[in-house]
Design an enzyme around this catalytic site. Structure first.
Site, short mmCIF file in Angstrom:
data_model
loop_
_atom_site.label_atom_id
_atom_site.label_comp_id
_atom_site.label_asym_id
_atom_site.label_seq_id
_atom_site.Cartn_x
_atom_site.Cartn_y
_atom_site.Cartn_z
N TYR A 240 13.77 -1.42 -4.18
CA TYR A 240 14.45 -2.67 -4.41
C TYR A 240 15.83 -2.58 -5.18
O TYR A 240 16.82 -3.24 -5.03
CB TYR A 240 13.51 -3.76 -5.22
CG TYR A 240 12.26 -4.28 -4.57
CD1 TYR A 240 12.41 -5.20 -3.36
CD2 TYR A 240 11.09 -3.76 -4.49
CE1 TYR A 240 11.44 -5.77 -2.81
CE2 TYR A 240 10.07 -4.00 -3.76
CZ TYR A 240 10.35 -5.23 -2.89
OH TYR A 240 9.00 -5.83 -2.15
N LYS B 202 7.85 -2.66 3.78
CA LYS B 202 8.55 -1.76 3.04
C LYS B 202 7.66 -0.76 2.32
O LYS B 202 6.82 -1.30 1.87
CB LYS B 202 9.58 -2.31 2.08
CG LYS B 202 9.32 -3.36 1.32
CD LYS B 202 8.20 -3.22 0.43
CE LYS B 202 8.22 -2.15 -0.76
NZ LYS B 202 7.29 -2.00 -1.51
P1 NAD Z 1 -3.61 -2.89 -0.79
O1 NAD Z 1 -4.30 -1.49 -1.00
O2 NAD Z 1 -4.03 -4.25 -1.55
O3 NAD Z 1 -3.53 -3.25 0.94
C1 NAD Z 1 -3.75 -2.23 1.85
C2 NAD Z 1 -4.77 -2.68 2.71
O4 NAD Z 1 -5.11 -1.33 3.97
C3 NAD Z 1 -6.31 -2.79 2.32
O5 NAD Z 1 -6.84 -3.88 2.75
C4 NAD Z 1 -7.03 -1.59 2.65
O6 NAD Z 1 -8.45 -1.96 2.96
C5 NAD Z 1 -6.18 -0.99 3.85
N1 NAD Z 1 -6.48 0.12 4.41
C6 NAD Z 1 -6.91 0.80 5.46
N2 NAD Z 1 -6.94 2.00 5.41
C7 NAD Z 1 -6.66 2.49 4.35
C8 NAD Z 1 -6.42 3.53 3.71
N3 NAD Z 1 -6.77 4.98 4.44
N4 NAD Z 1 -6.53 3.89 2.35
C9 NAD Z 1 -6.04 2.53 1.85
N5 NAD Z 1 -6.13 1.38 2.28
C10 NAD Z 1 -6.44 1.27 3.56
O7 NAD Z 1 -1.99 -2.66 -1.11
P2 NAD Z 1 -0.89 -3.68 -0.73
O8 NAD Z 1 -0.49 -3.87 -2.26
O9 NAD Z 1 -1.36 -5.05 -0.19
O10 NAD Z 1 0.37 -3.03 -0.01
C11 NAD Z 1 0.00 -2.92 1.58
C12 NAD Z 1 1.75 -2.90 2.00
O11 NAD Z 1 2.45 -4.01 1.48
C13 NAD Z 1 2.36 -1.63 1.36
O12 NAD Z 1 3.17 -0.87 2.48
C14 NAD Z 1 3.10 -2.07 0.31
O13 NAD Z 1 4.52 -1.44 0.12
C15 NAD Z 1 3.63 -3.50 0.80
N6 NAD Z 1 4.05 -4.37 -0.08
C16 NAD Z 1 5.10 -5.06 0.12
C17 NAD Z 1 5.30 -6.18 -1.12
C18 NAD Z 1 6.57 -6.76 -0.81
O14 NAD Z 1 6.90 -7.75 -1.65
N7 NAD Z 1 7.44 -7.08 0.17
C19 NAD Z 1 4.67 -6.37 -2.31
C20 NAD Z 1 3.44 -5.54 -2.29
C21 NAD Z 1 3.24 -4.55 -1.28
#
Ligand code: NAD
Length: 349
Positions: A190, A100
């Site tokens: 949420y 999401k």
């Molecule tokens: P994050 O930044 O930690 O992870 C993103 C990943 O994508 C990183 O490993 C990064 O290196 C990679 N990436 C590849 N290309 C990129 C670019 N151009 N710019 C930035 N990063 C790039 O973020 P996150 O918090 O892990 O979130 C990732 C996804 O998961 C999002 O869609 C977020 O909404 C979702 N999320 C969901 C929940 C949940 O509870 N369901 C919780 C946190 C995050």
């Protein structure tokens, strides 16, 4: 027999919540990784017993098509990349779980749904709260056969946290192109999704107000606060808040003619509390905490094996994105917006 999953994007959420949860899955196992950082992927491959031959990068991602060990790709990239990697995954002949918010526009969501349909593959949006036992108990209290709260009248849902761009996972969250918006698609979603799954209805009227602290460099491209109101066909009114400026809050309250419930934290990773109040008596309901990530992952594997539509399909994600765009429009114009009545796209079973 377990289906094979590939995790696409090895960021904070993937590595700290999703990948460890495969250990608790009954129908799913982690077999492949997709990352732009080979060394990081190799480190995690060793930790999780993933064959290093099953490490892909963003360029050779399509060749996952030739790997029969992989049944499902799980997209855990920044929001602005969800559509591209979902569509490429489906075209490579894989089922898709996508985080999401589903994407950054209605058109992207539709293209994702179409790509999965054309490939004959399942698409599920990772609405973990809809697989989490405390939230399921709240749904049951609100609209289960016992109707414990009586006739529902109002919902108040609040989700917020402080966004901190000093942390890598928050850097892309203040970039409109990668995030699609501010607190609303990230955490306010949420509140929105809860108002929909608690009522089991789709809103027919939306109003909203938006405010970002002036001159705060975090809120140049994306919003800080959005408060929105939804009216549902049964007459339930929902007041929802979404913020990148108030301290950690994840709370859902439901008010009925016979009683009220409060879920707080409502959408945490591991800790939930549920209170029911009737008359002057407030009691806490204790429910077994379960790993919601493992439950949602296994739900998709089970849906694939049984060839059934998952409970939270692409259409469920599309409806939130459509409503998010409507909330922005209502805030921008200061008008109440009426929506056509529709059935929930959720597949309740
Ligand atoms: P994050 O930044 O930690 O992870 C993103 C990943 O994508 C990183 O490993 C990064 O290196 C990679 N990436 C590849 N290309 C990129 C670019 N151009 N710019 C930035 N990063 C790039 O973020 P996150 O918090 O892990 O979130 C990732 C996804 O998961 C999002 O869609 C977020 O909404 C979702 N999320 C969901 C929940 C949940 O509870 N369901 C919780 C946190 C995050």
């Amino acid at each position: 027999q377990k289906l094979g999953w590939a995790v696409v994007g090895l960021g904070q959420f993937a590595t700290e919540q999703i990948m460890p949860s495969f250990g608790e899955c009954k129908r799913s196992r982690l077999v492949a990784l997709v990352s732009g950082d080979r060394a990081k992927a190799e480190r995690y491959a060793r930790q999780y017993g993933v064959n290093p031959q099953n490490i892909y990068n963003y360029q050779n991602y399509e060749t996952i098509r030739d790997n029969p060990e992989v049944d499902v790709v799980y997209i855990v990239l920044p929001n602005g990349m969800h559509a591209e990697y979902t569509i490429r995954g489906a075209r490579a002949g894989k089922h898709v779980m996508c985080e999401k918010p589903m994407a950054t526009s209605v058109a992207e969501c539709q293209a994702m749904i179409d790509a999965a349909r054309q490939a004959g593959k399942k698409l599920m949006i990772a609405y973990r709260a809809q697989y989490e036992p405390y939230n399921l108990a709240a749904i049951d209290l609100a609209r289960g056969p016992r109707k414990e709260l009586g006739k529902l009248k109002a919902i108040v849902a609040d989700h917020g946290r402080i966004v901190k761009p000093s942390e890598p996972q928050d850097r892309w969250r203040i970039d409109k192109k990668l995030a699609g918006g501010g607190s609303l698609p990230d955490i306010g979603i949420y509140s929105l999704n809860a108002a929909r799954y608690i009522t089991g209805e789709e809103p027919i009227e939306v109003s909203a107000m938006l405010y970002s602290t002036p001159n705060d460099p975090r809120f140049v491209e994306v919003e800080e606060n959005v408060n929105f109101m939804l009216r549902f066909p049964s007459g339930v009114l929902a007041n929802c808040t979404s913020s990148y400026g108030y301290s950690d809050t994840k709370r859902i309250q439901v008010f009925g003619s016979e009683g009220t419930l409060e879920l707080s934290p409502a959408t945490d990773y591991y800790q939930h509390r549920l209170f029911v109040e009737k008359g002057k008596v407030r009691e806490e309901r204790n429910i077994d905490e379960k790993n919601q990530f493992a439950l949602e992952i296994d739900h998709l594997s089970e849906s694939i094996v049984q060839n059934r539509k998952p409970k939270t399909p692409g259409e469920e994600g599309l409806q939130d994105i459509r409503l998010i765009q409507t909330i922005y429009e209502a805030a921008r114009t200061g008008r109440k917006i009426q929506l056509e009545p529709m059935q929930p796209p959720r597949n309740e079973r």
